[in-house]
Design a protein around this motif. Sequence first.
Motif, mmCIF file in Angstrom:
data_model
loop_
_atom_site.group_PDB
_atom_site.id
_atom_site.type_symbol
_atom_site.label_atom_id
_atom_site.label_comp_id
_atom_site.label_asym_id
_atom_site.label_seq_id
_atom_site.Cartn_x
_atom_site.Cartn_y
_atom_site.Cartn_z
ATOM 1 N N GLN A 1 6.729 42.579 9.166
ATOM 2 C CA GLN A 1 7.931 42.105 9.853
ATOM 3 C C GLN A 1 7.468 41.280 11.051
ATOM 4 O OE1 GLN A 1 10.439 45.051 11.847
ATOM 5 N NE2 GLN A 1 12.297 43.896 11.377
ATOM 6 N N LEU A 2 8.149 40.200 11.336
ATOM 7 C CA LEU A 2 7.761 39.299 12.426
ATOM 8 C C LEU A 2 8.797 39.332 13.541
ATOM 9 C CD1 LEU A 2 6.058 36.867 13.567
ATOM 10 C CD2 LEU A 2 7.609 35.385 12.257
ATOM 11 N N LEU A 3 8.314 39.545 14.770
ATOM 12 C CA LEU A 3 9.171 39.377 15.945
ATOM 13 C C LEU A 3 8.601 38.197 16.719
ATOM 14 C CD1 LEU A 3 11.592 40.997 17.355
ATOM 15 C CD2 LEU A 3 9.863 41.628 19.023
ATOM 16 N N LEU A 4 9.312 37.104 16.719
ATOM 17 C CA LEU A 4 8.795 35.846 17.247
ATOM 18 C C LEU A 4 9.518 35.461 18.529
ATOM 19 C CD1 LEU A 4 7.126 33.212 16.735
ATOM 20 C CD2 LEU A 4 9.085 32.399 15.409
ATOM 21 N N VAL A 5 8.823 35.570 19.657
ATOM 22 C CA VAL A 5 9.391 35.151 20.938
ATOM 23 C C VAL A 5 9.107 33.667 21.102
ATOM 24 C CG1 VAL A 5 9.298 35.444 23.443
ATOM 25 C CG2 VAL A 5 8.950 37.431 21.944
ATOM 26 N N THR A 6 10.138 32.862 21.231
ATOM 27 C CA THR A 6 9.867 31.419 21.254
ATOM 28 C C THR A 6 10.944 30.621 21.977
ATOM 29 O OG1 THR A 6 9.318 29.509 19.864
ATOM 30 C CG2 THR A 6 10.985 31.006 18.989
ATOM 31 N N HIS A 7 10.493 29.486 22.557
ATOM 32 C CA HIS A 7 11.435 28.493 23.090
ATOM 33 C C HIS A 7 11.640 27.371 22.078
ATOM 34 C CE1 HIS A 7 11.782 30.167 27.115
ATOM 35 N NE2 HIS A 7 10.467 30.299 27.171
ATOM 36 N N ASP A 8 10.939 27.425 20.955
ATOM 37 C CA ASP A 8 11.064 26.409 19.905
ATOM 38 C C ASP A 8 12.261 26.789 19.024
ATOM 39 O OD1 ASP A 8 10.918 24.880 17.618
ATOM 40 O OD2 ASP A 8 8.743 24.960 17.481
ATOM 41 N N LEU A 9 13.390 26.181 19.334
ATOM 42 C CA LEU A 9 14.633 26.613 18.681
ATOM 43 C C LEU A 9 14.695 26.215 17.206
ATOM 44 C CD1 LEU A 9 17.239 26.158 21.548
ATOM 45 C CD2 LEU A 9 15.818 28.138 20.974
ATOM 46 N N GLU A 10 13.938 25.173 16.831
ATOM 47 C CA GLU A 10 13.892 24.824 15.403
ATOM 48 C C GLU A 10 13.192 25.934 14.625
ATOM 49 O OE1 GLU A 10 15.657 22.566 13.905
ATOM 50 O OE2 GLU A 10 16.364 22.331 15.951
ATOM 51 N N LEU A 11 12.107 26.442 15.222
ATOM 52 C CA LEU A 11 11.360 27.546 14.608
ATOM 53 C C LEU A 11 12.234 28.812 14.578
ATOM 54 C CD1 LEU A 11 8.525 27.901 13.485
ATOM 55 C CD2 LEU A 11 7.758 28.614 15.755
ATOM 56 N N ALA A 12 12.897 29.068 15.694
ATOM 57 C CA ALA A 12 13.752 30.255 15.786
ATOM 58 C C ALA A 12 14.859 30.226 14.732
ATOM 59 C CB ALA A 12 14.365 30.347 17.180
ATOM 60 N N ARG A 13 15.387 29.039 14.521
ATOM 61 C CA ARG A 13 16.483 28.872 13.559
ATOM 62 C C ARG A 13 16.040 29.206 12.134
ATOM 63 N NH1 ARG A 13 21.213 26.004 14.267
ATOM 64 N NH2 ARG A 13 20.644 24.938 16.161
ATOM 65 N N ARG A 14 14.744 29.067 11.884
ATOM 66 C CA ARG A 14 14.240 29.337 10.527
ATOM 67 C C ARG A 14 13.988 30.830 10.280
ATOM 68 N NH1 ARG A 14 9.315 25.651 9.597
ATOM 69 N NH2 ARG A 14 9.416 26.613 7.546
ATOM 70 N N CYS A 15 14.127 31.640 11.334
ATOM 71 C CA CYS A 15 14.010 33.087 11.127
ATOM 72 C C CYS A 15 15.302 33.595 10.470
ATOM 73 C CB CYS A 15 13.775 33.791 12.458
ATOM 74 S SG CYS A 15 12.126 33.492 13.115
#
Length: 258
Positions: A206-220
């Motif tokens: 399972q991945l918990l991804l802390v990010t400011h990259d909203l394009e990447l976040a949107r793909r979660c």
Amino acid sequence: MRQMTRHSAGAPERVLALDGVRAEADGPDGVVTLLEDVTLTLRAPRVAVVGENGSGKSTLARAIAGLADVAAGEVTVHGVDAVRDVKGLRRTVGMVFANPAAQAIMPTVREDVELTVKSLRHNDGARLGRAEVTARVDAALAEHRLAEIADRPCLALSSGQAQRLAMCSVMAASPSLVIADEPTSLLDGRHRRIIAERLLAARDFQLLLVTHDLELARRCDEAVWIHDGRVREVGPAGDVIGAYEAFLDEAVATEFDA
Ligand SMILES: Nc1ncnc2c1ncn2[C@@H]1O[C@H](COP(=O)(O)OP(=O)(O)OP(=O)(O)O)[C@@H](O)[C@H]1O
């Protein structure tokens, strides 16, 4: 190859749960509250954590990894009590920190990955044989494009190389939860895309991804928006990121109107 204890066979369902969590820290003027009343149940394979600077994202990641001062509430990671069972948590969680320079322990790249691989055990508790360790280390180095610099001192790595090493060492332990705090922030375009694709494609943790990259976040699959130490929204990634972007648009517009 024999089944490793840290792979998913027989593992509890992958649920990441926080219940009424308050995290605190000792500030210069006394105790400060960094997270308040955080209650979440996350079952999605890929969860993004977004929010403005200082909102509490890294504190949330650290609380789940057993590294924050959780003053109230419960944190359960894949069946492990993250507040009390430090040993169980170490077997379950791998964390890539925002500052990768702080993560390497051993003198060289190869030794750093080897340290992780040597800690693995077979289901029967047996250690890995020397040839098996070498094969796994070589495979991990190749996968993370570190083979060419395997004998380089960790202290001589560029920031991006250090970030890739941190990711490699964490993944080599086969954790069932990978917490990645801004894992692509220091990478060049090619490696940013490679690491992002690898994280998003993975199905064995399972991945918990802390990010400011909203394009990447949107793909979660799912996202959590942290605001001022509290959960502002949680749900399907597209919905949460859309709401967060609208909030940011308004905040920026207000700034220029003033
Ligand atoms: N030990 C500490 N003592 C006092 N305040 C702290 C401590 N650690 C963190 N904070 C504060 O808690 C807040 C949340 O910090 P955190 O690092 O979790 O934010 P973040 O959302 O990850 O921010 P960023 O996007 O900038 O990385 C910040 O205001 C930070 O200054």
